[in-house]
Design a protein around this motif. Structure first.
Motif, PDB file in Angstrom:
ATOM      1  N   PRO A  76      96.337  27.249  50.112  1.00 11.77           N
ATOM      2  CA  PRO A  76      96.216  27.107  51.731  1.00 11.77           C
ATOM      3  C   PRO A  76      95.546  27.646  51.901  1.00 11.77           C
ATOM      4  O   PRO A  76      95.102  26.670  52.773  1.00 11.77           O
ATOM      5  CB  PRO A  76      97.242  26.610  52.497  1.00 11.77           C
ATOM      6  N   HIS A  77      94.240  28.766  51.958  1.00  9.19           N
ATOM      7  CA  HIS A  77      94.041  29.254  52.376  1.00  9.19           C
ATOM      8  C   HIS A  77      92.446  29.771  51.649  1.00  9.19           C
ATOM      9  O   HIS A  77      91.011  29.093  52.005  1.00  9.19           O
ATOM     10  CB  HIS A  77      93.885  30.800  52.749  1.00  9.19           C
ATOM     11  N   THR A  78      92.538  29.937  50.134  1.00 12.28           N
ATOM     12  CA  THR A  78      91.237  30.542  49.618  1.00 12.28           C
ATOM     13  C   THR A  78      90.955  29.530  48.132  1.00 12.28           C
ATOM     14  O   THR A  78      91.863  28.981  47.499  1.00 12.28           O
ATOM     15  CB  THR A  78      91.060  31.579  49.352  1.00 12.28           C
ATOM     16  N   GLY A  79      89.767  28.988  48.061  1.00 12.86           N
ATOM     17  CA  GLY A  79      89.329  28.329  47.103  1.00 12.86           C
ATOM     18  C   GLY A  79      89.441  29.222  45.668  1.00 12.86           C
ATOM     19  O   GLY A  79      89.541  28.901  44.222  1.00 12.86           O
ATOM     20  N   ALA A  80      88.446  30.690  45.706  1.00 17.52           N
ATOM     21  CA  ALA A  80      89.024  31.755  44.581  1.00 17.52           C
ATOM     22  C   ALA A  80      90.748  31.394  43.851  1.00 17.52           C
ATOM     23  O   ALA A  80      90.931  32.126  43.235  1.00 17.52           O
ATOM     24  CB  ALA A  80      88.567  33.002  45.324  1.00 17.52           C
ATOM     25  N   ARG A  81      91.296  31.507  45.092  1.00 21.48           N
ATOM     26  CA  ARG A  81      93.295  31.590  44.705  1.00 21.48           C
ATOM     27  C   ARG A  81      93.612  29.891  44.152  1.00 21.48           C
ATOM     28  O   ARG A  81      93.912  30.700  43.273  1.00 21.48           O
ATOM     29  CB  ARG A  81      93.843  31.938  45.781  1.00 21.48           C
ATOM     30  N   ARG A  82      93.129  29.460  44.393  1.00 24.43           N
ATOM     31  CA  ARG A  82      92.912  27.899  44.018  1.00 24.43           C
ATOM     32  C   ARG A  82      92.756  27.490  42.552  1.00 24.43           C
ATOM     33  O   ARG A  82      93.438  27.028  41.926  1.00 24.43           O
ATOM     34  CB  ARG A  82      92.742  26.742  44.916  1.00 24.43           C
ATOM     35  N   LEU A 125      85.062  25.715  51.693  1.00 26.05           N
ATOM     36  CA  LEU A 125      83.800  26.377  51.731  1.00 26.05           C
ATOM     37  C   LEU A 125      83.978  27.694  50.734  1.00 26.05           C
ATOM     38  O   LEU A 125      84.574  28.516  50.778  1.00 26.05           O
ATOM     39  CB  LEU A 125      83.291  26.480  53.262  1.00 26.05           C
ATOM     40  N   ARG A 126      83.053  27.840  49.544  1.00 23.59           N
ATOM     41  CA  ARG A 126      82.354  29.012  49.264  1.00 23.59           C
ATOM     42  C   ARG A 126      81.980  29.875  50.080  1.00 23.59           C
ATOM     43  O   ARG A 126      82.308  29.972  50.889  1.00 23.59           O
ATOM     44  CB  ARG A 126      82.528  29.226  47.760  1.00 23.59           C
ATOM     45  N   ARG A 127      81.977  31.566  49.610  1.00 29.27           N
ATOM     46  CA  ARG A 127      81.763  32.574  50.460  1.00 29.27           C
ATOM     47  C   ARG A 127      80.742  32.553  51.159  1.00 29.27           C
ATOM     48  O   ARG A 127      80.177  32.904  52.205  1.00 29.27           O
ATOM     49  CB  ARG A 127      81.244  33.718  49.494  1.00 29.27           C
ATOM     50  N   ASP A 128      79.667  31.240  50.533  1.00 27.39           N
ATOM     51  CA  ASP A 128      78.039  31.822  51.126  1.00 27.39           C
ATOM     52  C   ASP A 128      78.270  30.709  52.670  1.00 27.39           C
ATOM     53  O   ASP A 128      77.781  30.339  53.453  1.00 27.39           O
ATOM     54  CB  ASP A 128      76.876  31.119  50.444  1.00 27.39           C
ATOM     55  N   GLY A 129      79.638  29.648  52.462  1.00 31.17           N
ATOM     56  CA  GLY A 129      79.211  29.509  54.075  1.00 31.17           C
ATOM     57  C   GLY A 129      79.221  28.138  54.330  1.00 31.17           C
ATOM     58  O   GLY A 129      79.428  27.094  54.653  1.00 31.17           O
ATOM     59  N   ARG A 130      78.733  27.491  52.821  1.00 27.64           N
ATOM     60  CA  ARG A 130      78.046  26.271  53.015  1.00 27.64           C
ATOM     61  C   ARG A 130      78.427  25.524  51.982  1.00 27.64           C
ATOM     62  O   ARG A 130      78.729  24.443  52.531  1.00 27.64           O
ATOM     63  CB  ARG A 130      76.320  26.153  52.539  1.00 27.64           C
ATOM     64  N   THR A 131      78.152  25.754  51.192  1.00 24.14           N
ATOM     65  CA  THR A 131      78.851  25.451  49.741  1.00 24.14           C
ATOM     66  C   THR A 131      80.320  24.503  49.447  1.00 24.14           C
ATOM     67  O   THR A 131      80.974  25.576  49.504  1.00 24.14           O
ATOM     68  CB  THR A 131      78.780  25.734  48.367  1.00 24.14           C
TER      69      THR A 131
END
Length: 258
Positions: free
Chosen positions: A110-116, A166-172
């Protein structure tokens, strides 16, 4: 049908939504129901009430997932995917008149795209043996699709929920989990079905998004009849997600000769 039923239909201090959940399933009579957040203590009673056979994958860190099958569809094999998903993944193979159909029900982190993205890779690997046949991935992927512009809707979210997408850049916008599944050869069946969240029951973490998916192999996509998000008075308040349902030109296999 795929449906995140939110906390098994009961929230602490909130209404008991289990009757509404059962009414929806009884009305639309899915032959296969991939359900997320149907708690293990409730799955047997829920399945019995609806004359479905449950196959449950317990959760590592979150809530269980299950795939429920309606007789007379024969279940040829069923087992959880042995990977540390945050919630879980259950794989069931069903006999049909067009050959075995493998259904993988899952609920990504539910929380992080990298883990998804990692979990999506595990799900794709679990379906790899069926990639040239009939297979369906169904579930709440907690991920936006990679082919629409989601910047404005993500910007409407409170900061704590915006970070989920969002990815780590906070924008993408992070759509890597769905992209990985599409790259594995799966077809998104519901691109035009519309948002699956929020409903009238859920909340601040959503902004007219489709987070729920039915992804099929090319062979199964060729048998698709209809796909839609079920928006009814019951589904508006039964959960914080709307159910997503598809129909296919499939029937139970003919009985074996005696």
């Amino acid at each position: 049908m795929s449906w995140n039923v939110r906390n098994g239909g009961r929230d602490r201090g909130g209404p008991d939504r289990r009757d509404a959940l059962a009414r929806v399933v009884a009305e639309h009579r899915p032959d296969v129901l991939a359900v997320q957040e149907l708690r293990d203590r409730d799955v047997s009673a829920f399945a019995d009430r609806l004359c479905l056979r449950p196959h449950l994958a317990g959760s590592w860190f979150g809530q269980p997932v299950a795939v429920l099958v309606r007789p007379p569809w024969p279940v040829l094999a069923a087992a959880p995917v042995r990977r540390p998903f945050h919630h879980g993944a259950q794989r069931v193979t069903i006999g049909t008149d067009a050959g075995p159909l493998t259904v993988l029900g899952t609920h990504l982190h539910p929380h992080t795209g990298a883990r998804r993205r990692v979990e999506a890779g595990w799900a794709a690997a679990a379906l790899r043996p069926a990639r040239d046949g009939l297979a369906l991935l169904a579930g709440d992927l907690n991920t936006l699709d990679p082919y629409a512009d989601h910047v404005e809707r993500v910007a409407r979210l409170p900061a704590a929920y915006r970070r989920r997408h969002l990815r780590r850049d906070g924008r993408t916008v992070d759509s890597r989990a769905v992209s990985r599944l599409l790259a594995a050869g799966l077809v998104d069946l519901a691109t035009a079905a519309g948002p699956t969240v929020p409903t009238g029951y859920g909340g601040a973490e959503f902004a007219d998004m489709r987070l729920d998916y039915l992804l099929a192999t090319a062979a199964l996509a060729g048998l698709l009849d209809t796909v839609r998000v079920l928006r009814t008075p019951d589904t508006r308040y039964a959960s914080d997600h709307y159910p997503l349902q598809a129909t296919f030109a499939l029937n139970p296999p003919p009985p074996l000769p005696r």
